[in-house]
Design a protein around this motif. Sequence first.
Motif, PDB file in Angstrom:
ATOM      1  N   ASN A 147       0.821  -1.264  -0.035  1.00  0.00           N
ATOM      2  CA  ASN A 147      -0.178   0.067   0.025  1.00  0.00           C
ATOM      3  C   ASN A 147       0.780   1.262  -0.040  1.00  0.00           C
ATOM      4  OD1 ASN A 147       0.405  -1.129   2.647  1.00  0.00           O
ATOM      5  ND2 ASN A 147      -0.078   0.763   3.477  1.00  0.00           N
ATOM      6  N   ASN A 148       0.319   2.351  -0.207  1.00  0.00           N
ATOM      7  CA  ASN A 148       0.883   3.543  -0.138  1.00  0.00           C
ATOM      8  C   ASN A 148       0.950   4.110   1.440  1.00  0.00           C
ATOM      9  OD1 ASN A 148       1.178   3.709  -2.987  1.00  0.00           O
ATOM     10  ND2 ASN A 148      -0.768   4.771  -2.966  1.00  0.00           N
ATOM     11  N   LEU A 149       1.744   5.269   1.524  1.00  0.00           N
ATOM     12  CA  LEU A 149       1.668   5.952   2.960  1.00  0.00           C
ATOM     13  C   LEU A 149       0.471   6.577   3.165  1.00  0.00           C
ATOM     14  CD1 LEU A 149       5.120   7.562   2.783  1.00  0.00           C
ATOM     15  CD2 LEU A 149       4.559   5.969   4.402  1.00  0.00           C
ATOM     16  N   PRO A 150      -0.001   6.578   4.501  1.00  0.00           N
ATOM     17  CA  PRO A 150      -1.292   7.053   4.894  1.00  0.00           C
ATOM     18  C   PRO A 150      -1.538   8.455   4.193  1.00  0.00           C
ATOM     19  CG  PRO A 150      -0.314   6.047   6.584  1.00  0.00           C
ATOM     20  CD  PRO A 150       0.549   6.046   5.639  1.00  0.00           C
ATOM     21  N   GLY A 151      -2.798   8.499   3.478  1.00  0.00           N
ATOM     22  CA  GLY A 151      -3.409  10.052   3.025  1.00  0.00           C
ATOM     23  C   GLY A 151      -2.466  10.511   1.834  1.00  0.00           C
ATOM     24  N   GLY A 152      -2.065   9.571   0.987  1.00  0.00           N
ATOM     25  CA  GLY A 152      -1.295   9.990  -0.292  1.00  0.00           C
ATOM     26  C   GLY A 152      -1.137   8.841  -1.262  1.00  0.00           C
ATOM     27  N   ASP A 153      -0.170   9.137  -2.421  1.00  0.00           N
ATOM     28  CA  ASP A 153      -0.028   8.387  -3.199  1.00  0.00           C
ATOM     29  C   ASP A 153       1.351   7.921  -3.385  1.00  0.00           C
ATOM     30  OD1 ASP A 153       1.136  10.621  -4.123  1.00  0.00           O
ATOM     31  OD2 ASP A 153       0.370  10.734  -6.045  1.00  0.00           O
ATOM     32  N   VAL A 154       2.058   8.035  -2.304  1.00  0.00           N
ATOM     33  CA  VAL A 154       3.482   7.780  -2.155  1.00  0.00           C
ATOM     34  C   VAL A 154       3.474   6.318  -1.468  1.00  0.00           C
ATOM     35  CG1 VAL A 154       5.638   8.354  -0.945  1.00  0.00           C
ATOM     36  CG2 VAL A 154       4.258  10.294  -1.641  1.00  0.00           C
ATOM     37  N   PRO A 155       4.535   5.464  -2.342  1.00  0.00           N
ATOM     38  CA  PRO A 155       4.576   4.195  -1.984  1.00  0.00           C
ATOM     39  C   PRO A 155       5.240   4.071  -0.553  1.00  0.00           C
ATOM     40  CG  PRO A 155       6.262   4.481  -3.439  1.00  0.00           C
ATOM     41  CD  PRO A 155       5.414   5.717  -3.618  1.00  0.00           C
ATOM     42  N   ASP A 156       4.751   3.101   0.319  1.00  0.00           N
ATOM     43  CA  ASP A 156       5.327   2.834   1.621  1.00  0.00           C
ATOM     44  C   ASP A 156       6.493   1.842   1.701  1.00  0.00           C
ATOM     45  OD1 ASP A 156       5.628   2.221   4.392  1.00  0.00           O
ATOM     46  OD2 ASP A 156       3.422   1.853   4.801  1.00  0.00           O
ATOM     47  N   LEU A 157       7.695   2.524   1.983  1.00  0.00           N
ATOM     48  CA  LEU A 157       8.758   1.746   1.860  1.00  0.00           C
ATOM     49  C   LEU A 157       9.275   1.327   3.320  1.00  0.00           C
ATOM     50  CD1 LEU A 157      10.783   3.893  -1.049  1.00  0.00           C
ATOM     51  CD2 LEU A 157       9.226   1.757  -1.124  1.00  0.00           C
ATOM     52  N   ARG A 158       8.575   1.496   4.368  1.00  0.00           N
ATOM     53  CA  ARG A 158       8.784   0.889   5.445  1.00  0.00           C
ATOM     54  C   ARG A 158       8.817  -0.333   5.819  1.00  0.00           C
ATOM     55  NH1 ARG A 158       4.425   4.618   8.841  1.00  0.00           N
ATOM     56  NH2 ARG A 158       3.245   3.683   7.035  1.00  0.00           N
ATOM     57  N   ALA A 159       9.834  -0.978   5.434  1.00  0.00           N
ATOM     58  CA  ALA A 159      10.132  -2.426   5.454  1.00  0.00           C
ATOM     59  C   ALA A 159      11.114  -2.930   6.437  1.00  0.00           C
ATOM     60  CB  ALA A 159      10.388  -2.980   3.999  1.00  0.00           C
ATOM     61  N   TRP A 160      10.561  -4.041   7.178  1.00  0.00           N
ATOM     62  CA  TRP A 160      11.512  -4.434   8.094  1.00  0.00           C
ATOM     63  C   TRP A 160      12.172  -5.857   7.608  1.00  0.00           C
ATOM     64  CZ3 TRP A 160      12.925  -1.239  12.162  1.00  0.00           C
ATOM     65  CH2 TRP A 160      12.232  -0.156  12.210  1.00  0.00           C
ATOM     66  N   ALA A 161      13.374  -5.901   7.829  1.00  0.00           N
ATOM     67  CA  ALA A 161      14.057  -7.364   7.814  1.00  0.00           C
ATOM     68  C   ALA A 161      14.064  -8.078   8.914  1.00  0.00           C
ATOM     69  CB  ALA A 161      15.549  -7.174   6.978  1.00  0.00           C
ATOM     70  N   THR A 162      13.199  -8.330   9.693  1.00  0.00           N
ATOM     71  CA  THR A 162      12.984  -8.893  10.702  1.00  0.00           C
ATOM     72  C   THR A 162      13.527 -10.559  10.841  1.00  0.00           C
ATOM     73  OG1 THR A 162      10.967  -7.711  11.437  1.00  0.00           O
ATOM     74  CG2 THR A 162      11.476  -9.475  12.891  1.00  0.00           C
TER      75      THR A 162
END
Length: 231
Positions: A147-162
């Motif tokens: 998905n995108n970041l909340p409230g916009g069209d910017v892709p969500d790049l918050r990925a965690w290499a857990t």
Amino acid sequence: MKLPRDVYPEIFLGNITNWNDPKIQAANPGVKLPDQKITVVVRSDSSGTSYVFTHHLAAISDNFKETVGGSKAPNWPSAGTIVKAPKNDGVTATIKQTPGAIGYIEYGFAKLTKMPTAILENQKGSFVKAGGETGAAALASTPFPENNLPGGDVPDLRAWATDPAGENAYPIATFTWLLVYKEQEDDKAKALRDLIEYMVTTGQESAEEMGYIPLPENVIEKVRNAAQMIQ
């Protein structure tokens, strides 16, 4: 030294307390391990390093998840084998000064101080060393949000290499993030796009010597696409 997935979380819980423990010895055939107490050195301050490290341990060990969990300031067990030190340099110094000690520090500190690092078993059952190639393999196999970041069209790049799934992936790694306003004055927007392009091309050549992981190509592509939205 090789440390299996069911061993190193238990070391940091204070449950495996000697270097010649049968589980450690089984992973290191032909190596005579000392009958020596393990001293576990952890951070005394709140830190992102602790956050990444404990979230990984919680992902691979239900016991660790229930006992400590993932946190910037973990509530470590009160085992006598666990000591605390401030920041990466404090942990590094304490490990070096304490026979039989183990701890967690940033890769850059380990390189700078020539600190020996454990060979860890990853999700695929491979034992891998920390390094640019194995770190990049961890980042390359990390799933990103769809998905995108909340409230916009910017892709969500918050990925965690857990707990990265790559065959050659070092199991403990993380991204760092650049926070940028999408809407800028024209000259600032161009300067930022140019800066990010430098960071994912020429700048990557300095990553290894500075103790960072070079970004894999699939991640660079995502960063470039997001950078084009800065207008």
